[in-house]
Motif scaffolding. Structure first.
Motif, PDB file in Angstrom:
ATOM      1  N   PRO A  79      15.787  57.007  22.359  1.00 54.17           N
ATOM      2  CA  PRO A  79      15.448  56.049  21.570  1.00 54.17           C
ATOM      3  C   PRO A  79      14.098  55.646  22.939  1.00 54.17           C
ATOM      4  O   PRO A  79      13.916  55.525  23.920  1.00 54.17           O
ATOM      5  CB  PRO A  79      16.144  54.114  21.820  1.00 54.17           C
ATOM      6  N   GLY A  80      12.929  54.558  22.328  1.00 53.29           N
ATOM      7  CA  GLY A  80      11.817  54.777  23.132  1.00 53.29           C
ATOM      8  C   GLY A  80      10.808  55.984  23.347  1.00 53.29           C
ATOM      9  O   GLY A  80      10.038  55.641  24.055  1.00 53.29           O
ATOM     10  N   THR A  81      11.087  56.732  23.063  1.00 55.38           N
ATOM     11  CA  THR A  81      10.216  58.203  23.199  1.00 55.38           C
ATOM     12  C   THR A  81       9.640  58.419  22.130  1.00 55.38           C
ATOM     13  O   THR A  81       9.514  59.490  21.736  1.00 55.38           O
ATOM     14  CB  THR A  81      10.751  59.244  24.125  1.00 55.38           C
ATOM     15  N   HIS A  82       8.946  57.327  21.567  1.00 47.06           N
ATOM     16  CA  HIS A  82       8.303  57.617  20.310  1.00 47.06           C
ATOM     17  C   HIS A  82       7.231  58.705  20.380  1.00 47.06           C
ATOM     18  O   HIS A  82       6.865  59.696  19.704  1.00 47.06           O
ATOM     19  CB  HIS A  82       7.259  56.287  19.874  1.00 47.06           C
ATOM     20  N   TRP A  83       6.718  59.177  21.417  1.00 44.08           N
ATOM     21  CA  TRP A  83       5.615  60.423  21.886  1.00 44.08           C
ATOM     22  C   TRP A  83       6.660  61.760  21.771  1.00 44.08           C
ATOM     23  O   TRP A  83       6.399  62.870  21.935  1.00 44.08           O
ATOM     24  CB  TRP A  83       4.632  60.641  23.031  1.00 44.08           C
ATOM     25  N   GLN A  84       7.565  61.555  21.590  1.00 45.15           N
ATOM     26  CA  GLN A  84       8.865  63.002  21.507  1.00 45.15           C
ATOM     27  C   GLN A  84       7.989  63.887  22.715  1.00 45.15           C
ATOM     28  O   GLN A  84       8.630  65.378  22.230  1.00 45.15           O
ATOM     29  CB  GLN A  84       8.602  63.313  20.103  1.00 45.15           C
ATOM     30  N   THR A  85       8.462  64.102  23.641  1.00 43.84           N
ATOM     31  CA  THR A  85       8.120  65.012  24.671  1.00 43.84           C
ATOM     32  C   THR A  85       9.454  65.001  25.527  1.00 43.84           C
ATOM     33  O   THR A  85       8.879  65.900  26.610  1.00 43.84           O
ATOM     34  CB  THR A  85       6.865  64.640  25.776  1.00 43.84           C
ATOM     35  N   TRP A  86      10.308  63.854  25.823  1.00 41.40           N
ATOM     36  CA  TRP A  86      11.755  65.110  26.283  1.00 41.40           C
ATOM     37  C   TRP A  86      12.432  64.129  25.962  1.00 41.40           C
ATOM     38  O   TRP A  86      12.738  63.276  24.552  1.00 41.40           O
ATOM     39  CB  TRP A  86      11.464  63.769  27.942  1.00 41.40           C
ATOM     40  N   GLY A  87      13.589  65.124  26.511  1.00 38.71           N
ATOM     41  CA  GLY A  87      15.481  64.805  25.642  1.00 38.71           C
ATOM     42  C   GLY A  87      15.903  63.839  26.373  1.00 38.71           C
ATOM     43  O   GLY A  87      15.222  63.388  27.042  1.00 38.71           O
ATOM     44  N   GLN A  88      16.995  63.168  25.681  1.00 38.24           N
ATOM     45  CA  GLN A  88      17.989  62.818  26.382  1.00 38.24           C
ATOM     46  C   GLN A  88      18.977  62.886  26.306  1.00 38.24           C
ATOM     47  O   GLN A  88      19.707  63.803  25.592  1.00 38.24           O
ATOM     48  CB  GLN A  88      18.528  61.440  25.816  1.00 38.24           C
ATOM     49  N   GLY A  89      19.639  63.853  27.667  1.00 42.51           N
ATOM     50  CA  GLY A  89      20.333  64.636  27.388  1.00 42.51           C
ATOM     51  C   GLY A  89      21.346  63.734  27.919  1.00 42.51           C
ATOM     52  O   GLY A  89      22.136  62.812  28.676  1.00 42.51           O
ATOM     53  N   ALA A  90      23.201  64.566  28.514  1.00 39.34           N
ATOM     54  CA  ALA A  90      24.225  63.695  28.652  1.00 39.34           C
ATOM     55  C   ALA A  90      23.789  63.741  30.053  1.00 39.34           C
ATOM     56  O   ALA A  90      24.923  62.254  30.568  1.00 39.34           O
ATOM     57  CB  ALA A  90      25.320  64.698  28.673  1.00 39.34           C
ATOM     58  N   HIS A  91      23.076  64.112  31.109  1.00 37.89           N
ATOM     59  CA  HIS A  91      23.334  63.123  32.636  1.00 37.89           C
ATOM     60  C   HIS A  91      21.925  62.340  32.452  1.00 37.89           C
ATOM     61  O   HIS A  91      21.627  62.192  34.092  1.00 37.89           O
ATOM     62  CB  HIS A  91      23.284  64.897  33.293  1.00 37.89           C
ATOM     63  N   GLY A  92      21.114  62.525  31.012  1.00 36.14           N
ATOM     64  CA  GLY A  92      20.171  61.572  31.850  1.00 36.14           C
ATOM     65  C   GLY A  92      18.885  62.188  31.499  1.00 36.14           C
ATOM     66  O   GLY A  92      19.053  62.889  30.364  1.00 36.14           O
ATOM     67  N   ARG A  93      17.695  61.672  31.468  1.00 38.83           N
ATOM     68  CA  ARG A  93      16.268  62.259  30.957  1.00 38.83           C
ATOM     69  C   ARG A  93      16.271  63.918  31.437  1.00 38.83           C
ATOM     70  O   ARG A  93      16.147  63.834  32.655  1.00 38.83           O
ATOM     71  CB  ARG A  93      14.492  61.057  32.232  1.00 38.83           C
TER      72      ARG A  93
END
Length: 356
Positions: A79-93
């Motif tokens: 959520p909040g990464t509308h430009w879709q250039t990084w993921g959100q993993g289990a341990h963070g960005r």
């Protein structure tokens, strides 16, 4: 392949807390699958899937049926990464394995990072505007977007095609061989006539990126892999047309632009089999966002046109960021594209490994 699976799980345990490539890891399920996969064609080869829904994708089901073993789900934008250039993993960005202060690209972010860090040799992806090719370029791995409509896709706009992030073009061919029914290798005769377009006629490209990619092209020509032809490819900037198609609100103007670019590409591929360009006009940007530059500027034209396209590692900019060489062939020539990509990899320096 049980040894390969244990090595994969060990590397995930060691490096994923830093890189954040995975949202979920499935060691028990993977070991159970591996025990029954040894006699199947892939023999228990570990692979990762894009996002939590990736395990249900057509490609994942085909790979599992062939004896592949999914080890986990990779990160996609949160959520909040509308430009879709990084993921959100289990341990963070999710971070770029070469420059943690930079994005790995997206939306197949975790898949690219998992391959770059040798946690797996292969990970599924999908590419609606460059979502396989951009992270492949920025993480220094191979990425393939298949011909539009060649494989089933849940995207009703027709822009997104299934693809793969892989340690090599040969490993990407493993993916296609087992995912695409009736796949057959298509050897190519070298040198392959190819045109190089540094900007596709409209993009503004970072000079450092342009220099790295041009040097790779020159090396391929010197090695006899390609024969450069003077055939400029000038497309119209597809940004507004892509967005209109994504919104499912095409206009007369967007339809005309799409048709014009299709005519240009059809005419080009009637004359030559291979088009080369940088994958992105920019190097990986920081996690705060891309600014005013569309990282997709050189990729999304081929989502609109449906051509298969790949990213092959071309080298590094002076600040240590990977850059990718984009290879595009005619619709339906995915096997030929992979054959060319294998020849490209043999002529360019081996892919460096980020973590020992």
């Amino acid at each position: 392949m049980t040894a390969a699976l244990e090595a994969s799980l060990a590397r995930i345990g060691r490096f994923d807390p830093e890189l954040c490539a995975f949202t979920e890891v499935w060691p028990d399920e993977a070991r159970a699958r591996a025990r029954t996969a040894s006699r199947l064609p892939l023999g228990g080869l570990p692979f990762a899937v894009k996002g939590r829904a990736g395990i249900r994708s057509y490609a994942a089901r085909r790979l599992i049926a062939a004896g592949g073993v999914p080890v986990g789900a990779t990160s996609v934008p949160g959520p909040g990464t509308h430009w879709q250039t990084w993921g959100q993993g289990a341990h963070g960005r999710t971070v770029n394995p070469w420059r943690p202060d930079r994005t790995p690209g997206g939306s197949s972010a975790g898949s690219a990072v998992a391959v770059a860090a040798d946690m797996v040799e292969m990970a599924t992806g999908s590419d609606g505007a460059g979502s396989v090719r951009i992270p492949a370029s920025w993480c220094g791995v191979f990425g393939l977007k298949t011909t539009g409509g060649l494989l089933p896709s849940p995207d009703s706009t027709g822009l997104a095609s299934p693809g793969v992030l892989a340690a090599s073009a040969a490993r990407a061919e493993t993916y296609l061989r087992h995912v695409l029914a009736g796949y057959a290798p298509r050897p190519v005769r070298l040198p392959v006539p190819a045109a190089y377009s540094p900007d596709l006629g409209f993009a503004s490209v970072d000079p450092d990126v342009a220099e790295v990619v041009r040097a790779a092209v020159d090396r391929l020509a010197a090695a006899g892999v390609i024969r450069l032809v003077r055939d400029p490819v000038t497309l119209l900037d597809p940004a507004e047309t892509w967005m209109a198609v994504r919104r499912k609100s095409p206009t007369t103007a967007s339809g005309a632009l799409r048709a014009a670019n299709d005519r240009t590409l059809d005419a080009f591929f009637a004359r030559a089999p291979l088009l080369l360009s940088p994958v992105t006009p920019n190097r990986p940007h920081g996690h705060e966002g891309p600014g005013d530059v569309y990282s997709t500027a050189l990729t999304w034209a081929f989502n609109l046109s449906g051509h298969p396209a790949a990213s092959a590692p071309a080298g590094f900019t002076p600040d240590g960021c990977p850059a990718g060489l984009q290879l595009v062939t005619d619709r339906g020539t995915d096997a030929e594209l992979l054959a060319v990509a294998c020849a490209v990899e043999r002529a360019l320096p081996p892919r460096p490994h980020r973590f020992s």
